[in-house]
Design a protein around this motif. Structure first.
Motif, PDB file in Angstrom:
ATOM      1  N   ALA A 251     -94.259   6.214 -38.156  1.00  0.00           N
ATOM      2  CA  ALA A 251     -94.219   6.740 -39.575  1.00  0.00           C
ATOM      3  C   ALA A 251     -93.952   8.472 -38.476  1.00  0.00           C
ATOM      4  O   ALA A 251     -92.830   8.802 -38.938  1.00  0.00           O
ATOM      5  CB  ALA A 251     -94.339   6.774 -40.501  1.00  0.00           C
TER       6      ALA A 251
ATOM      7  N   CYS B 144     -86.754  12.353 -35.258  1.00  0.00           N
ATOM      8  CA  CYS B 144     -85.452  12.283 -35.925  1.00  0.00           C
ATOM      9  C   CYS B 144     -84.795  13.342 -36.503  1.00  0.00           C
ATOM     10  O   CYS B 144     -83.041  13.628 -37.090  1.00  0.00           O
ATOM     11  CB  CYS B 144     -85.760  11.573 -37.734  1.00  0.00           C
ATOM     12  SG  CYS B 144     -84.926   9.919 -36.984  1.00  0.00           S
TER      13      CYS B 144
ATOM     14  N   GLY C 177     -91.783   8.715 -43.507  1.00  0.00           N
ATOM     15  CA  GLY C 177     -92.018  10.237 -42.593  1.00  0.00           C
ATOM     16  C   GLY C 177     -90.812  10.632 -42.242  1.00  0.00           C
ATOM     17  O   GLY C 177     -90.570  11.531 -42.416  1.00  0.00           O
ATOM     18  N   ILE C 178     -89.903  10.106 -42.614  1.00  0.00           N
ATOM     19  CA  ILE C 178     -88.565  10.463 -41.876  1.00  0.00           C
ATOM     20  C   ILE C 178     -88.495  11.753 -43.654  1.00  0.00           C
ATOM     21  O   ILE C 178     -87.299  12.779 -43.536  1.00  0.00           O
ATOM     22  CB  ILE C 178     -87.422   9.220 -42.273  1.00  0.00           C
ATOM     23  CG1 ILE C 178     -87.321   8.424 -41.046  1.00  0.00           C
ATOM     24  CG2 ILE C 178     -86.165   9.909 -41.816  1.00  0.00           C
ATOM     25  CD1 ILE C 178     -86.545   6.967 -40.459  1.00  0.00           C
TER      26      ILE C 178
ATOM     27  N   GLY D 247     -90.168   9.977 -37.593  1.00  0.00           N
ATOM     28  CA  GLY D 247     -90.095  10.596 -38.471  1.00  0.00           C
ATOM     29  C   GLY D 247     -89.411  12.203 -37.538  1.00  0.00           C
ATOM     30  O   GLY D 247     -88.627  12.752 -37.935  1.00  0.00           O
TER      31      GLY D 247
END
Length: 235
Positions: free
Chosen positions: A67, A74, A224-225, A71
């Motif tokens: 995560a 990204c 997380g994202i 994240g």
């Protein structure tokens, strides 16, 4: 390779200490059986602290958690070229860490005949206190969002005393938000040990509850994202 090795060794240490605590408080004839949620939260916090220290010493950034890695990637906080080695190290390290705990507590697994006596997948993986897929997913998303957002604002959290701050962060997230689902926060922390419990000859083991496993996989990834997205927007 340094990213893979650091994440593998750091996650292995994390899982040995974290799931070792799970075995200690659950299995029959363990001196720690029946200890409190504070004990659990503190143990997982310190497990993360020392996992980060080990990972950093072997050349990774001490994510120990898909995560965090996904994240961060990204939204430009981590290079995509390193994502696969990090993920491989995290999941494999979690699997090996769980194996070591199985060996450590093998006589206690033999002494604990069923889930009622403490022998269950809950030693290695998370489950809901009240089963409600929507709210279980939201619980993991919210808890991981808070964790990753705070982590992003620690700066280089693998340096100096900052791993201790990360451990304290894990501890307070567990105390505040972990009572609903056991605060997985981390797909590797849940799926690696859950898979080890599934395939290894643990005495008297029960089911691995894979029907629930999508929650500790996708809830933390979503959290997380979202945390990294908010950080990117605000910065």
């Amino acid at each position: 390779m340094s990213g893979f090795l650091g994440e593998f060794l750091g996650t292995m240490v994390l899982i040995v200490l974290g799931t070792g605590c799970g075995a200690a408080i659950n299995l029959k004839k363990s001196y720690a059986k029946g200890e409190s949620w504070l004990y659990v939260s503190l143990a997982w916090g310190m497990a993360v602290t020392f996992g980060v220290y080990v990972a950093a010493n072997f050349g990774s950034q001490g994510h120990l958690n898909p995560a965090v890695t996904i994240g961060f990637a990204c939204f430009g906080f981590f290079p995509w070229s390193q994502v696969l080695p990090y993920l491989a190290g995290q999941f494999l390290g979690a699997f090996v860490g769980a194996l070591l705990v199985m060996v450590q507590y093998y006589p206690h697994f033999k002494a604990s005949k069923n889930a009622e006596e403490g022998n269950s997948v809950g030693i290695f993986a998370t489950g809901p206190a009240i089963k409600n897929n929507v709210f279980n997913f939201l619980s993991e998303t919210i808890a991981t969002f808070i964790f990753v957002f705070a982590l992003l604002n620690l700066g280089d959290f693998d340096k100096g005393l900052k791993p201790l701050a990360v451990g304290l962060l894990i501890m307070v997230v567990g105390q505040a938000l972990g009572g609903t689902t056991g605060f997985a926060l981390n797909p590797a922390r849940d799926w690696g040990p859950r898979f080890a419990y599934t395939i290894m000859p643990v005495p008297n083991k029960g089911g691995a509850n894979w029907a629930y496993a999508w929650v500790p996989m996708f809830g933390p990834l979503a959290g997380g994202i979202i945390a990294a997205a908010l950080q990117a927007v605000l910065k």
